[in-house]
Scaffold this active site. Structure first.
Site, short mmCIF file in Angstrom:
data_model
loop_
_atom_site.label_atom_id
_atom_site.label_comp_id
_atom_site.label_asym_id
_atom_site.label_seq_id
_atom_site.Cartn_x
_atom_site.Cartn_y
_atom_site.Cartn_z
N GLY A 53 37.17 58.80 52.01
CA GLY A 53 37.74 57.46 51.99
C GLY A 53 37.42 56.83 53.32
O GLY A 53 36.26 56.82 53.74
N GLU A 54 38.43 56.42 54.01
CA GLU A 54 38.21 55.79 55.32
C GLU A 54 39.31 56.30 56.25
O GLU A 54 40.49 56.03 56.03
CB GLU A 54 38.24 54.27 55.15
CG GLU A 54 37.24 53.56 56.05
CD GLU A 54 37.71 53.58 57.49
OE1 GLU A 54 36.88 53.83 58.38
OE2 GLU A 54 38.91 53.38 57.72
N SER A 55 38.90 57.05 57.28
CA SER A 55 39.88 57.79 58.07
C SER A 55 40.82 56.88 58.88
O SER A 55 41.97 57.23 59.12
CB SER A 55 39.16 58.77 59.00
OG SER A 55 38.22 58.10 59.81
N CYS A 81 34.89 64.77 54.17
CA CYS A 81 34.43 63.51 54.75
C CYS A 81 35.54 62.85 55.60
O CYS A 81 35.88 63.39 56.64
CB CYS A 81 33.89 62.61 53.65
SG CYS A 81 32.61 61.52 54.28
N ARG A 110 32.28 60.21 63.77
CA ARG A 110 32.38 59.31 62.60
C ARG A 110 31.08 58.52 62.43
O ARG A 110 30.48 58.07 63.39
CB ARG A 110 33.50 58.28 62.80
CG ARG A 110 34.87 58.80 62.61
CD ARG A 110 35.87 57.65 62.73
NE ARG A 110 35.79 56.75 61.59
CZ ARG A 110 35.89 55.43 61.67
NH1 ARG A 110 36.07 54.83 62.83
NH2 ARG A 110 35.81 54.70 60.58
N ILE A 136 28.39 60.06 51.96
CA ILE A 136 28.71 58.63 51.92
C ILE A 136 29.25 58.23 53.29
O ILE A 136 30.39 58.55 53.66
CB ILE A 136 29.75 58.32 50.81
CG1 ILE A 136 29.24 58.85 49.46
CG2 ILE A 136 30.03 56.81 50.75
CD1 ILE A 136 30.28 58.81 48.35
N ARG A 137 28.41 57.57 54.05
CA ARG A 137 28.76 57.22 55.44
C ARG A 137 29.50 58.39 56.11
O ARG A 137 30.61 58.25 56.63
CB ARG A 137 29.57 55.92 55.50
CG ARG A 137 29.29 55.23 56.81
CD ARG A 137 29.92 53.89 56.99
NE ARG A 137 29.41 53.34 58.26
CZ ARG A 137 30.05 52.45 58.99
NH1 ARG A 137 31.19 51.98 58.61
NH2 ARG A 137 29.53 52.03 60.12
N HIS A 187 30.72 65.28 49.91
CA HIS A 187 31.68 65.08 48.81
C HIS A 187 31.45 66.11 47.70
O HIS A 187 30.83 65.78 46.68
CB HIS A 187 31.51 63.68 48.22
CG HIS A 187 32.08 62.60 49.06
ND1 HIS A 187 33.30 62.03 48.83
CD2 HIS A 187 31.59 61.99 50.17
CE1 HIS A 187 33.55 61.10 49.74
NE2 HIS A 187 32.53 61.07 50.56
N GLU A 189 33.44 67.21 45.48
CA GLU A 189 34.15 66.85 44.24
C GLU A 189 33.30 66.05 43.27
O GLU A 189 33.61 65.96 42.09
CB GLU A 189 35.45 66.10 44.58
CG GLU A 189 35.29 64.68 45.12
CD GLU A 189 34.78 64.59 46.55
OE1 GLU A 189 34.57 65.64 47.19
OE2 GLU A 189 34.58 63.46 47.03
N1 GLN Z 1 33.06 56.66 57.28
C1 GLN Z 1 34.34 57.11 56.80
C2 GLN Z 1 35.32 57.31 57.96
O1 GLN Z 1 34.95 57.27 59.10
C3 GLN Z 1 34.22 58.41 56.01
C4 GLN Z 1 33.42 58.17 54.74
C5 GLN Z 1 33.81 59.04 53.58
O2 GLN Z 1 34.88 59.64 53.53
N2 GLN Z 1 32.94 59.07 52.60
O3 GLN Z 1 36.45 57.52 57.75
#
Ligand code: GLN
Length: 206
Positions: A53-55, A81, A110, A136-137, A187, A189
């Protein structure tokens, strides 16, 4: 029966719920899987899965839900991630107010593979076998402590690692068992249940 919580405030929650349920089926184990959104959901959890997700957002939402401190007490945690960033003791490239749980002796950077449109897929080898991995990023795992075991690498980058932390007071009398942490930069999952099976096997010691 094990109770596994999946942090369900943001990110690819349903994919992890499916993956851990399928992993339990494959191992013929009864596992209860619950979504964690508020304090009461943490009670009695054997393990927590923190999805991608996005930390930065995770931190803010966990604080707002009043669960950030309580999550530190869960004995077994899988972080993928953004979840791996949350687990790390040290994260580079954080936003100004971002805080991690600081549980696992790893350093992550990150967004170190580049921007969202530089996300990629790769066939990787791991100590659990070959698998297709989706990044993913993703963060890079840039340093691991001496008690951390690496489970997968790709192009000299660490992709998966685990750490067992002994209880501070190792008095067997209080039944303390220590902690187990598993961090993945990608990922799993989305493509495989192998890491979820492994996580369950480690917790169940089977
Ligand atoms: N770029 C996101 C972060 O810094 C992590 C990306 C992801 O969980 N796929 O939180």
């Amino acid at each position: 029966m094990l109770t596994i919580g999946v942090l369900a405030l943001q990110g690819d929650v349903s994919e992890h719920i499916e993956a851990v349920k399928n992993a339990a089926k494959k191992l013929h184990k009864d596992v209860a899987v619950i979504s964690v959104r508020e304090k009461k959901d943490l009670a009695g959890l054997d393990a927590l899965i923190m999805p991608g997700g996005e930390s930065t957002t995770f931190y803010k939402l966990c604080q707002r839900a009043g669960i950030f401190e309580g999550m530190k007490k869960i004995p077994n945690i899988l972080g993928t991630c953004a979840g791996a960033i949350m687990l790390s003791k040290n994260a580079q490239n954080k936003t100004k107010d971002q805080v991690t749980l600081q549980l696992m002796d790893i350093e992550v950077a990150r967004n170190a593979y580049g921007r969202q449109n530089e996300s990629f897929e790769a066939d990787i080898k791991t100590s659990l076998g070959a698998m297709h991995a989706i990044f993913i990023r993703a963060p890079k795992i840039t340093r691991v402590g001496k008690n951390v075991r690496v489970l997968a690498e790709y192009n000299n980058e660490i992709l998966a690692c685990e750490e067992e932390v002994s209880p501070v007071r190792s008095s067997a009398s209080n039944g303390a068992k220590g902690n187990y942490y598993l961090a993945l930069a990608f990922h799993p999952e989305l493509t495989t249940t192998l890491f979820h099976e492994y996580f369950l096997r480690r917790i169940l010691a089977v």
